[in-house]
Design a protein around this motif. Structure first.
Motif, PDB file in Angstrom:
ATOM      1  N   LYS A   1       7.676   5.244  -3.390  1.00  0.00           N
ATOM      2  CA  LYS A   1       6.671   4.943  -4.406  1.00  0.00           C
ATOM      3  C   LYS A   1       7.298   4.218  -5.605  1.00  0.00           C
ATOM      4  CE  LYS A   1       2.426   6.553  -3.561  1.00  0.00           C
ATOM      5  NZ  LYS A   1       1.212   5.752  -3.776  1.00  0.00           N
ATOM      6  N   PHE A   2       6.713   3.081  -5.963  1.00  0.00           N
ATOM      7  CA  PHE A   2       7.210   2.286  -7.082  1.00  0.00           C
ATOM      8  C   PHE A   2       7.145   3.062  -8.393  1.00  0.00           C
ATOM      9  CE2 PHE A   2       6.351  -0.853 -10.488  1.00  0.00           C
ATOM     10  CZ  PHE A   2       7.524  -1.576 -10.422  1.00  0.00           C
ATOM     11  N   GLU A   3       6.035   3.749  -8.639  1.00  0.00           N
ATOM     12  CA  GLU A   3       5.881   4.464  -9.906  1.00  0.00           C
ATOM     13  C   GLU A   3       6.914   5.577 -10.058  1.00  0.00           C
ATOM     14  OE1 GLU A   3       1.681   4.676 -11.774  1.00  0.00           O
ATOM     15  OE2 GLU A   3       1.355   4.908  -9.617  1.00  0.00           O
ATOM     16  N   GLU A   4       7.307   6.198  -8.970  1.00  0.00           N
ATOM     17  CA  GLU A   4       8.327   7.241  -9.038  1.00  0.00           C
ATOM     18  C   GLU A   4       9.672   6.644  -9.443  1.00  0.00           C
ATOM     19  OE1 GLU A   4      10.219  10.793  -6.223  1.00  0.00           O
ATOM     20  OE2 GLU A   4       8.380   9.759  -5.613  1.00  0.00           O
ATOM     21  N   LEU A   5       9.976   5.460  -8.937  1.00  0.00           N
ATOM     22  CA  LEU A   5      11.206   4.779  -9.327  1.00  0.00           C
ATOM     23  C   LEU A   5      11.188   4.398 -10.799  1.00  0.00           C
ATOM     24  CD1 LEU A   5      11.600   2.439  -6.215  1.00  0.00           C
ATOM     25  CD2 LEU A   5      13.137   4.305  -6.831  1.00  0.00           C
TER      26      LEU A   5
ATOM     27  N   ARG B   1       0.838  -1.204   0.000  1.00  0.00           N
ATOM     28  CA  ARG B   1       0.000   0.000   0.000  1.00  0.00           C
ATOM     29  C   ARG B   1       0.876   1.259   0.000  1.00  0.00           C
ATOM     30  NH1 ARG B   1      -5.321  -1.218   0.968  1.00  0.00           N
ATOM     31  NH2 ARG B   1      -5.669  -3.383   1.601  1.00  0.00           N
ATOM     32  N   ALA B   2       1.958   1.238   0.744  1.00  0.00           N
ATOM     33  CA  ALA B   2       2.877   2.380   0.748  1.00  0.00           C
ATOM     34  C   ALA B   2       3.668   2.457  -0.555  1.00  0.00           C
ATOM     35  CB  ALA B   2       3.833   2.282   1.931  1.00  0.00           C
ATOM     36  N   TRP B   3       3.973   1.296  -1.137  1.00  0.00           N
ATOM     37  CA  TRP B   3       4.762   1.273  -2.371  1.00  0.00           C
ATOM     38  C   TRP B   3       3.936   1.671  -3.591  1.00  0.00           C
ATOM     39  CZ3 TRP B   3       6.585  -4.239  -0.816  1.00  0.00           C
ATOM     40  CH2 TRP B   3       7.510  -4.137   0.231  1.00  0.00           C
ATOM     41  N   GLY B   4       2.602   1.613  -3.456  1.00  0.00           N
ATOM     42  CA  GLY B   4       1.761   2.060  -4.552  1.00  0.00           C
ATOM     43  C   GLY B   4       1.227   0.975  -5.444  1.00  0.00           C
ATOM     44  N   PHE B   5       1.285  -0.286  -4.997  1.00  0.00           N
ATOM     45  CA  PHE B   5       0.683  -1.339  -5.824  1.00  0.00           C
ATOM     46  C   PHE B   5      -0.107  -2.357  -4.982  1.00  0.00           C
ATOM     47  CE2 PHE B   5       5.330  -2.259  -5.534  1.00  0.00           C
ATOM     48  CZ  PHE B   5       5.316  -3.406  -4.761  1.00  0.00           C
ATOM     49  N   PRO B   6      -1.075  -1.875  -4.172  1.00  0.00           N
ATOM     50  CA  PRO B   6      -1.889  -2.805  -3.396  1.00  0.00           C
ATOM     51  C   PRO B   6      -2.937  -3.495  -4.266  1.00  0.00           C
ATOM     52  CG  PRO B   6      -2.716  -0.594  -3.097  1.00  0.00           C
ATOM     53  CD  PRO B   6      -1.483  -0.472  -3.949  1.00  0.00           C
ATOM     54  N   SER B   7      -3.272  -4.712  -3.886  1.00  0.00           N
ATOM     55  CA  SER B   7      -4.443  -5.381  -4.442  1.00  0.00           C
ATOM     56  C   SER B   7      -5.619  -5.130  -3.505  1.00  0.00           C
ATOM     57  CB  SER B   7      -4.186  -6.888  -4.575  1.00  0.00           C
ATOM     58  OG  SER B   7      -3.069  -7.136  -5.391  1.00  0.00           O
TER      59      SER B   7
ATOM     60  N   ALA C   1      15.283   0.539  -6.545  1.00  0.00           N
ATOM     61  CA  ALA C   1      15.784   1.308  -5.406  1.00  0.00           C
ATOM     62  C   ALA C   1      17.303   1.330  -5.401  1.00  0.00           C
ATOM     63  CB  ALA C   1      15.246   0.712  -4.106  1.00  0.00           C
ATOM     64  N   ALA C   2      17.915   0.191  -5.685  1.00  0.00           N
ATOM     65  CA  ALA C   2      19.382   0.142  -5.758  1.00  0.00           C
ATOM     66  C   ALA C   2      19.901   1.007  -6.903  1.00  0.00           C
ATOM     67  CB  ALA C   2      19.837  -1.308  -5.924  1.00  0.00           C
TER      68      ALA C   2
ATOM     69  N   ASN D   1      19.509   0.979   8.110  1.00  0.00           N
ATOM     70  CA  ASN D   1      18.605  -0.126   7.793  1.00  0.00           C
ATOM     71  C   ASN D   1      17.526   0.317   6.805  1.00  0.00           C
ATOM     72  OD1 ASN D   1      15.785  -1.466   8.755  1.00  0.00           O
ATOM     73  ND2 ASN D   1      17.440  -2.955   8.807  1.00  0.00           N
ATOM     74  N   PRO D   2      17.479  -0.246   5.588  1.00  0.00           N
ATOM     75  CA  PRO D   2      16.536   0.242   4.575  1.00  0.00           C
ATOM     76  C   PRO D   2      15.061   0.134   4.961  1.00  0.00           C
ATOM     77  CG  PRO D   2      18.303  -0.946   3.518  1.00  0.00           C
ATOM     78  CD  PRO D   2      18.453  -1.179   5.000  1.00  0.00           C
ATOM     79  N   PRO D   3      14.590  -0.975   5.563  1.00  0.00           N
ATOM     80  CA  PRO D   3      13.177  -0.981   5.958  1.00  0.00           C
ATOM     81  C   PRO D   3      12.824   0.164   6.903  1.00  0.00           C
ATOM     82  CG  PRO D   3      14.031  -3.207   5.981  1.00  0.00           C
ATOM     83  CD  PRO D   3      15.209  -2.303   5.764  1.00  0.00           C
ATOM     84  N   LEU D   4      13.713   0.462   7.867  1.00  0.00           N
ATOM     85  CA  LEU D   4      13.447   1.560   8.784  1.00  0.00           C
ATOM     86  C   LEU D   4      13.447   2.895   8.050  1.00  0.00           C
ATOM     87  CD1 LEU D   4      12.990   2.705  11.587  1.00  0.00           C
ATOM     88  CD2 LEU D   4      15.450   2.587  11.984  1.00  0.00           C
ATOM     89  N   LEU D   5      14.380   3.101   7.130  1.00  0.00           N
ATOM     90  CA  LEU D   5      14.398   4.334   6.345  1.00  0.00           C
ATOM     91  C   LEU D   5      13.111   4.469   5.531  1.00  0.00           C
ATOM     92  CD1 LEU D   5      18.108   4.389   5.087  1.00  0.00           C
ATOM     93  CD2 LEU D   5      17.095   5.719   6.959  1.00  0.00           C
ATOM     94  N   GLU D   6      12.580   3.351   5.060  1.00  0.00           N
ATOM     95  CA  GLU D   6      11.306   3.386   4.326  1.00  0.00           C
ATOM     96  C   GLU D   6      10.158   3.743   5.251  1.00  0.00           C
ATOM     97  OE1 GLU D   6      10.525  -0.058   1.985  1.00  0.00           O
ATOM     98  OE2 GLU D   6      12.391   0.101   0.831  1.00  0.00           O
TER      99      GLU D   6
END
Length: 264
Positions: free
Chosen positions: A182-186, A29-35, A168-169, A97-102
């Motif tokens: 956001k996935f779409e921004e990447l 949901r945060a990444w922008g692609f929830p079902s 992201a990398a 830590n990347p998850p925490l930064l997210e």
């Protein structure tokens, strides 16, 4: 659902005698692609009372509901709630830590209190380690690529769980900054117009529309891109070495200041 999540946060404070500093969405949901049936992946940071820290015994520093812990009110079946105690969060923050930064950059915030999280956000750019984050995203991508996308038929929704860490990398490689959540921004920034971008856009539309996206023939243009970028990033990480000043003293002070702000 937001009101229910806030009720859960408040009940966690009561049942576990803690103060929650922050709660956000961390998954698709945060990444922008929830079902339509995607879980709500709620992540939070909390602090105990001062006495909890004045002990010679190691104590559990996570709360996981409903997997290992429980609260005294019912929770929605789509809720997955997990929290880190503040010193655990700050130790991981020190390691970039990347998850925490997210979590700190999530665009869906359910709850925030006190000043700690804003101070962490302000410090993130100074703590950010490109090497640590690229290693994390690359290893995530390699594992998911190996586990889900090797057959002639694959669960094509799994492409998102390889594409997102790769992009992201690539963002870190390009800008040397924390990547957007956001996935779409990447995709917009990293993928050039053409067949690959079109295939990703189609896949995204189908997933958001609620299609099951079960076993289907693999998408060659995406597989080829992922194979190439995994090899490229493996080579790139061998040569990346950026020294980050030790933030321990600053984080110790932030922890102490938080205890005073929250508990007096």
């Amino acid at each position: 659902m937001k009101q229910h999540i806030q009720q859960v946060v408040k009940q966690i404070e009561i049942d576990y005698d803690v103060k929650v500093l922050y709660a956000c969405e961390s998954g698709s949901r945060a990444w922008g692609f929830p079902s339509k049936d995607s879980d709500y992946d709620v992540r939070f940071i909390y602090v105990h009372q001062k006495e909890w820290y004045l002990s010679i015994d190691h104590k559990r520093d996570v709360i996981e509901i409903p997997s290992r812990d429980k609260i005294s009110i019912p929770i929605h079946e789509l809720l997955d709630v997990s929290g880190w105690e503040l010193t655990k969060a700050l130790r991981l923050f020190r390691k970039s830590n990347p998850p925490l930064l997210e979590w700190l950059r999530s665009n869906i915030i359910y709850y925030q209190s006190f000043t700690t999280i804003d101070q962490m956000r302000h410090s993130a750019k100074n703590i950010f380690s490109p090497a640590s984050c690229i290693y994390h995203y690359l290893n995530m991508a390699k594992g998911n690529f190996r586990d889900y996308l090797q057959g002639n038929e694959v669960k094509i929704k799994k492409y998102f769980y390889v594409l997102r860490p790769i992009l992201a990398a690539k963002w870190i490689e390009k800008y040397n900054t924390i990547p957007p959540i956001k996935f779409e921004e990447l995709v917009k920034d990293i993928i050039n117009p053409g067949e690959l971008k079109d295939e990703i856009a189609t896949l995204l539309e189908r997933k958001i529309a609620g299609e099951e996206l079960t076993l289907e023939p693999k998408i060659d243009v995406i597989n080829q891109y992922l194979t190439k970028e995994i090899e490229h990033l493996e080579h790139f990480t061998k040569n990346i070495n950026i020294e980050i000043p030790d933030p321990t003293n600053m984080l110790d002070n932030l922890f102490r200041d938080t205890l005073e702000e929250v508990w007096g």
